[in-house]
Design a protein around this motif. Structure first.
Motif, short mmCIF file in Angstrom:
data_model
loop_
_atom_site.label_atom_id
_atom_site.label_comp_id
_atom_site.label_asym_id
_atom_site.label_seq_id
_atom_site.Cartn_x
_atom_site.Cartn_y
_atom_site.Cartn_z
N TYR A 103 0.70 -1.31 0.38
CA TYR A 103 0.07 0.04 0.14
C TYR A 103 1.03 1.05 -0.43
N PRO A 104 0.38 2.29 -0.39
CA PRO A 104 1.29 3.68 -0.24
C PRO A 104 2.06 3.92 1.14
N TYR A 108 -6.46 2.56 6.99
CA TYR A 108 -7.46 1.72 7.01
C TYR A 108 -8.68 2.39 7.28
N LEU A 109 -8.70 3.74 8.46
CA LEU A 109 -9.77 3.62 8.91
C LEU A 109 -10.38 4.62 8.13
N GLU A 122 -7.21 2.21 -2.82
CA GLU A 122 -6.56 0.97 -2.92
C GLU A 122 -6.28 -0.31 -2.82
N VAL A 123 -7.68 -1.04 -2.12
CA VAL A 123 -7.66 -2.80 -2.26
C VAL A 123 -7.75 -2.29 -3.96
#
Length: 521
Positions: A266-267, A272-273, A281-282
């Motif tokens: 991930y960057p 995540y929140l 991103e997923v």
């Protein structure tokens, strides 16, 4: 500062999601809601799609006695049998299928759909006679088990309900921090009447493994959402080695297929929140996996097959990610989506799944590409003999109850499933997934003598066009008159031998929505 705000928002959402106080009680089934059960019902003259994958055949007469299919008469029953039946449903020219099974259900909450019968009626209106809640509600005050019992008794208008609980939820025994505690909770859930366990893989691997093992001993089903917070420890490859029964969504698959490294890349600014970041991103994981069809890819598909896991992809729930405008303006929202639900769907920092805060063309393109390997994986798993089921995960991301379920049919066909394979996934496969853990044959899911009388009857051939199953029907130009006509929709749904008029159910929901729109704010 921004991170602190996000953490606070996430904490508030988690509290709200776990509380079911404020949900309205489900009213008792009125005498006018559904007819029967009857001592004898005959569904006359339909073309039957029996759910096993067998081709359609008809006309057939299906004889129902005391909520069981007593006979399937190819060519029809004698006139004397029609005369003696308490109820005859004239289904000549129509199509009859087993009642549909939604393996991924939730109820609403007070903010978006506080009356559970809203979702229940929409499910039934789309032919869904069985729903597995994962969970229907969260927290110790949820009504999962009460609704399950009342539905079984047919004292409420609802599909047959199977209640799964999230590991550690609903009890007062404290956090699940050890394998022994996990086993204790599983035994408690089984004794309480739950049918299975939903995992979010944030528990320690040894805790999750112990819970899965104990669930098998207690004959409880298991399914997991293998999200990003726990996938570094337990991806789908590892979860099925533990004996997990089902994987829902796409989570855990891509992380099992990474070509460079053990973790997704991930960057550095990923959070995540921040749900826009999380869901944007997923989709980029599709660029990090091995080539579909390569040896590592094939080995992973074979690994899933050998484990005996069931896949429930719920393609529909992320459809807005690849075209948010289409999902926001779907035909059914005006009449059948509550205004509070439309407000919940709108971009928001607090509502889960309302993540397209500044959703771009690049985001939608990334998601369209992401669906490619996800669908290919699911289709190849099915082609090699793996079981795939149909789940809708309604109440989020513009996916309204019932309509979302039929949307999953369309997306499974897009993934490469033949229409008969879609119906098989929606009927026999769903029933078998639920009952496999119970070590007993499913009493519904196919049209066979001795099975429960759960049926869905539709005027149009669903194999020719799944769009005809939507409650809003399908627009078709009459080429003889040059007039645009709306056709289709489910006509009758039979659950436990009770005949529900799908049109009447939709009218009830339409009135619910109209009343909410007319109410002063």
């Amino acid at each position: 500062m921004f991170r602190s705000i996000l953490l606070a928002i996430a904490s508030l959402w988690a509290v709200a999601a776990s509380a079911q106080t404020g949900m309205e009680p489900v009213p008792e089934r009125a005498a006018s809601e559904g007819q029967g059960p009857y001592s004898t019902v005959i569904v006359r003259g339909a073309t039957m799609i029996d759910g096993t994958g067998a081709p359609p055949e008809g006309p057939v007469d299906i004889v129902i006695e005391d909520n069981r299919i007593a006979a399937i008469a190819r060519g029809g029953v004698p006139q004397t049998a029609l005369d003696e039946a308490v109820r005859v449903i004239d289904a000549r020219g129509m199509y009859v299928m087993p009642g549909f099974v939604d393996v991924h259900g939730h109820n609403g909450d007070p903010r978006k759909a506080p009356q559970p019968s809203y979702g229940y009626k929409l499910w039934l209106a789309h032919g869904v006679t069985t729903v597995r809640g994962v969970s229907f509600g969260f927290g110790p005050d949820s009504d999962d088990l009460d609704h399950k019992v009342r539905s079984a008794a047919n004292t409420i208008v609802a599909p047959r309900l199977f209640a799964y609980a999230v590991l550690g939820d609903k009890w007062s025994g404290g956090p699940i921090s050890t394998p022994a505690k996990a086993r204790e909770w599983v035994r408690w859930a089984a004794a309480a009447g739950y049918d299975g366990i939903k995992f979010f893989n944030t528990d320690a691997p040894d805790v999750m493994a112990a819970a899965i093992d104990e669930a098998e001993k207690q004959k409880l089903g298991t399914v997991a959402h293998l999200g990003q917070r726990g996938v570094a420890q337990v991806n789908a490859a590892k979860a099925v080695e533990m004996g997990l029964g089902g994987v829902t969504h796409f989570y855990g698959h891509m992380e099992s297929l990474l070509k460079d490294g053990a973790l997704p890349r991930y960057p550095n600014a990923y959070n995540y929140l921040d749900e826009q970041s999380r869901f944007s991103e997923v989709a980029r994981l599709a660029d990090q996996i091995v080539e579909p069809g390569s040896d590592p890819w094939n080995a992973y598909v074979d690994h899933l097959l050998e484990s005996g896991v069931t896949l429930s992809p719920t393609f529909n729930i992320y459809a807005a990610s690849r075209d948010v405008m289409r999902e926001r303006n779907a035909d059914w929202h005006e009449k059948y989506t509550l205004p509070s639900l439309m407000n919940f769907y709108a971009p928001s920092l607090t509502n889960h799944g309302s993540y397209y805060h500044d959703w771009s063309t690049a985001d939608e393109v990334a998601w369209r590409k992401f669906y490619g390997p996800w669908m290919q994986l699911t289709n190849e798993f099915k082609n090699k003999g793996g079981r795939v089921t149909v789940g809708s995960d309604p109440g989020y991301i513009y996916q309204t109850w019932g309509f979302a379920y039929i949307g999953e049919f369309e997306m499974l066909q897009e993934a490469g499933f033949a229409p008969l394979e879609v119906i098989q996934a929606a009927t026999m496969n769903g029933a078998d997934e639920i009952y496999q853990a119970k070590s007993t044959p499913a009493p519904f899911g196919t049209i066979k003598v001795g099975k429960l009388a759960d049926l869905v009857i539709a005027p149009e051939n669903p194999l020719a066009n799944f769009k005809t199953l939507y409650g809003t029907g399908h627009l078709r130009l009459n080429r003889e008159t040059n007039v645009l006509e709306r056709v289709g929709g489910v006509r009758w749904t039979i659950k436990d031998g009770i005949v529900y008029d799908a049109h009447a159910l939709l009218k009830d929901v339409e009135m619910m929505v109209a009343e909410k729109k007319a109410a002063p704010e």
